[in-house]
Design a protein around this motif. Structure first.
Motif, PDB file in Angstrom:
ATOM      1  N   GLN A  81      21.572  -5.141   1.893  1.00 26.49           N
ATOM      2  CA  GLN A  81      20.680  -5.898   1.003  1.00 26.49           C
ATOM      3  C   GLN A  81      19.714  -6.759   1.812  1.00 26.49           C
ATOM      4  O   GLN A  81      18.551  -6.916   1.447  1.00 26.49           O
ATOM      5  N   ILE A  82      20.236  -7.322   2.911  1.00 28.57           N
ATOM      6  CA  ILE A  82      19.367  -8.159   3.765  1.00 28.57           C
ATOM      7  C   ILE A  82      18.241  -7.292   4.341  1.00 28.57           C
ATOM      8  O   ILE A  82      17.069  -7.685   4.333  1.00 28.57           O
ATOM      9  N   GLU A  83      18.614  -6.092   4.802  1.00 30.69           N
ATOM     10  CA  GLU A  83      17.586  -5.185   5.352  1.00 30.69           C
ATOM     11  C   GLU A  83      16.529  -4.855   4.308  1.00 30.69           C
ATOM     12  O   GLU A  83      15.364  -4.655   4.634  1.00 30.69           O
ATOM     13  N   ALA A  84      16.957  -4.831   3.040  1.00 28.89           N
ATOM     14  CA  ALA A  84      16.002  -4.515   1.968  1.00 28.89           C
ATOM     15  C   ALA A  84      15.200  -5.753   1.546  1.00 28.89           C
ATOM     16  O   ALA A  84      14.411  -5.696   0.604  1.00 28.89           O
ATOM     17  N   GLY A  85      15.449  -6.891   2.237  1.00 25.97           N
ATOM     18  CA  GLY A  85      14.649  -8.092   1.960  1.00 25.97           C
ATOM     19  C   GLY A  85      15.197  -8.972   0.850  1.00 25.97           C
ATOM     20  O   GLY A  85      14.443  -9.692   0.196  1.00 25.97           O
ATOM     21  N   ASN A  86      16.512  -8.929   0.645  1.00 26.68           N
ATOM     22  CA  ASN A  86      17.126  -9.739  -0.416  1.00 26.68           C
ATOM     23  C   ASN A  86      17.540 -11.116   0.130  1.00 26.68           C
ATOM     24  O   ASN A  86      18.459 -11.230   0.947  1.00 26.68           O
ATOM     25  N   GLY A  87      16.853 -12.160  -0.320  1.00 26.52           N
ATOM     26  CA  GLY A  87      17.125 -13.518   0.165  1.00 26.52           C
ATOM     27  C   GLY A  87      18.485 -14.046  -0.253  1.00 26.52           C
ATOM     28  O   GLY A  87      19.125 -14.809   0.474  1.00 26.52           O
ATOM     29  N   GLU A  88      18.937 -13.636  -1.455  1.00 25.90           N
ATOM     30  CA  GLU A  88      20.257 -14.080  -1.936  1.00 25.90           C
ATOM     31  C   GLU A  88      21.357 -13.561  -1.003  1.00 25.90           C
ATOM     32  O   GLU A  88      22.359 -14.227  -0.764  1.00 25.90           O
ATOM     33  N   GLU A 120      12.750 -17.958   3.230  1.00 31.63           N
ATOM     34  CA  GLU A 120      11.435 -17.317   3.363  1.00 31.63           C
ATOM     35  C   GLU A 120      11.319 -16.095   2.449  1.00 31.63           C
ATOM     36  O   GLU A 120      10.233 -15.728   2.028  1.00 31.63           O
ATOM     37  N   LEU A 121      12.476 -15.488   2.153  1.00 31.62           N
ATOM     38  CA  LEU A 121      12.468 -14.326   1.256  1.00 31.62           C
ATOM     39  C   LEU A 121      12.507 -14.740  -0.227  1.00 31.62           C
ATOM     40  O   LEU A 121      12.632 -13.899  -1.109  1.00 31.62           O
ATOM     41  N   GLY A 122      12.479 -16.054  -0.461  1.00 35.55           N
ATOM     42  CA  GLY A 122      12.364 -16.512  -1.856  1.00 35.55           C
ATOM     43  C   GLY A 122      13.647 -17.055  -2.464  1.00 35.55           C
ATOM     44  O   GLY A 122      13.685 -17.319  -3.664  1.00 35.55           O
ATOM     45  N   CYS A 123      14.693 -17.217  -1.651  1.00 36.89           N
ATOM     46  CA  CYS A 123      15.947 -17.758  -2.193  1.00 36.89           C
ATOM     47  C   CYS A 123      15.943 -19.283  -2.036  1.00 36.89           C
ATOM     48  O   CYS A 123      16.142 -19.805  -0.933  1.00 36.89           O
ATOM     49  N   MET A 156      10.490 -26.816  -4.858  1.00 41.90           N
ATOM     50  CA  MET A 156       9.268 -26.106  -5.275  1.00 41.90           C
ATOM     51  C   MET A 156       9.599 -24.670  -5.680  1.00 41.90           C
ATOM     52  O   MET A 156       8.896 -24.074  -6.489  1.00 41.90           O
ATOM     53  N   GLY A 157      10.685 -24.137  -5.119  1.00 41.82           N
ATOM     54  CA  GLY A 157      11.120 -22.784  -5.480  1.00 41.82           C
ATOM     55  C   GLY A 157      11.959 -22.769  -6.746  1.00 41.82           C
ATOM     56  O   GLY A 157      12.478 -21.730  -7.128  1.00 41.82           O
ATOM     57  N   GLY A 158      12.154 -23.948  -7.354  1.00 38.63           N
ATOM     58  CA  GLY A 158      12.866 -24.012  -8.633  1.00 38.63           C
ATOM     59  C   GLY A 158      14.325 -24.447  -8.516  1.00 38.63           C
ATOM     60  O   GLY A 158      15.082 -24.320  -9.481  1.00 38.63           O
ATOM     61  N   HIS A 159      14.734 -24.960  -7.349  1.00 37.35           N
ATOM     62  CA  HIS A 159      16.136 -25.368  -7.187  1.00 37.35           C
ATOM     63  C   HIS A 159      16.355 -26.734  -7.849  1.00 37.35           C
ATOM     64  O   HIS A 159      15.791 -27.746  -7.422  1.00 37.35           O
ATOM     65  N   VAL A 160      17.187 -26.760  -8.858  1.00 40.03           N
ATOM     66  CA  VAL A 160      17.309 -27.960  -9.689  1.00 40.03           C
ATOM     67  C   VAL A 160      18.076 -29.084  -8.963  1.00 40.03           C
ATOM     68  O   VAL A 160      17.707 -30.253  -9.060  1.00 40.03           O
TER      69      VAL A 160
END
Ligand code: ZN
Ligand code: ZN
Length: 253
Positions: A81-88, A120-123, A156-160
């Motif tokens: 998943q990391i190789e596929a660009g998954n930040g989670e 950086e990948l959006g997580c 800013m990425g929405g983390h409450v």
């Protein structure tokens, strides 16, 4: 420059993520959702519970893949998943590295590298966890400025929770107006503590930091978001979880 940055910092956060199965807003409490390494999806515990109950087995509620057979297989799936660009996925593996669990040797530096990549990948959660590393000096020297920077990126990425923390820091520094701005964003995302703080300030000094109209709007949006994060399936899971914890406490299972 500072003004421009503030504009970005206090802008509306991105829309909250939805569970890919029930399409309801995902709870922001990470204990109420699960990351599935098979398909890289974050799913609400309600959907996972319902799937387990209806199928009688533990398959992925989204892609129906059976669980990994070993911890090595789980790690392989996460790395894919990391190789596929998954930040989670970066965030998940970083947690394993930080804690030295699930077959990963304890390594804070590796964890922080993964957190940066995940952010950086959006997580947003990865950025939040990286702030904690700088705050507590986990694998890095304690650096409050960097911690603040990553809390801001997470918020800013929405983390409450990061948003709430920023409100708390500004309040501690005596910057009541900035604190209130952060609390309002967190409360509108359904955060109870942020909402309670706003309510207290409004009750004590109506109109000082929040006008009556603003307070009424915050109240409405807060309740709507709270409702949007609830579902019958999520309640069923909570009930089940409570029961399981009680049984465990009494050593029945
Ligand atoms: Zn769901
Ligand atoms: Zn899956």
């Amino acid at each position: 420059m500072a003004e421009l940055y503030d504009e970005k910092l206090f802008a509306d956060p991105p829309p909250p993520e939805e569970c890919p199965i029930c399409m309801q807003i995902l709870p922001y409490d990470s204990r109420q959702v699960s990351f599935n390494s098979c398909c890289g999806k974050t799913i609400c515990n309600g959907c996972i519970y319902d799937m387990n109950m209806s199928e009688g087995k533990d398959i992925c509620a989204f892609c129906r893949t059976p669980p990994a057979e070993s911890m090595e297989d789980t790690i392989k799936r996460i790395k894919k998943q990391i190789e596929a660009g998954n930040g989670e996925a970066c965030n998940m593996l970083a947690c394993y590295c930080a804690e030295g669990i699930n077959g990963m040797p304890q390594d804070y530096q590796k964890a922080n590298e993964l957190l940066l990549k995940g952010g950086e990948l959006g997580c947003a959660d990865a950025y939040h966890n990286l702030s904690v590393s700088y705050e507590q000096g986990r694998g890095v020297a304690i650096d409050k400025k960097k911690a603040l920077h990553f809390y801001e990126l997470a918020a800013m990425g929405g983390h409450v929770v990061a948003r709430y923390n920023l409100g708390y820091f500004e309040g501690q520094a005596g910057n009541d107006q900035r604190a209130m701005k952060h609390y309002i964003i967190a409360a509108k995302a359904g955060d109870k503590t942020a909402f309670d703080n706003i309510k207290r300030v409004f009750m004590e000094c109506p109109g000082l930091l929040v006008t009556k109209d603003e307070f009424e709007c915050i109240l409405r949006v807060y309740h709507e978001r709270q409702k949007d994060m609830k579902s019958d399936a999520r309640d069923r899971y909570e009930e089940f979880n409570k029961l399981a914890n009680t049984l465990e406490q009494h050593s029945i299972i």
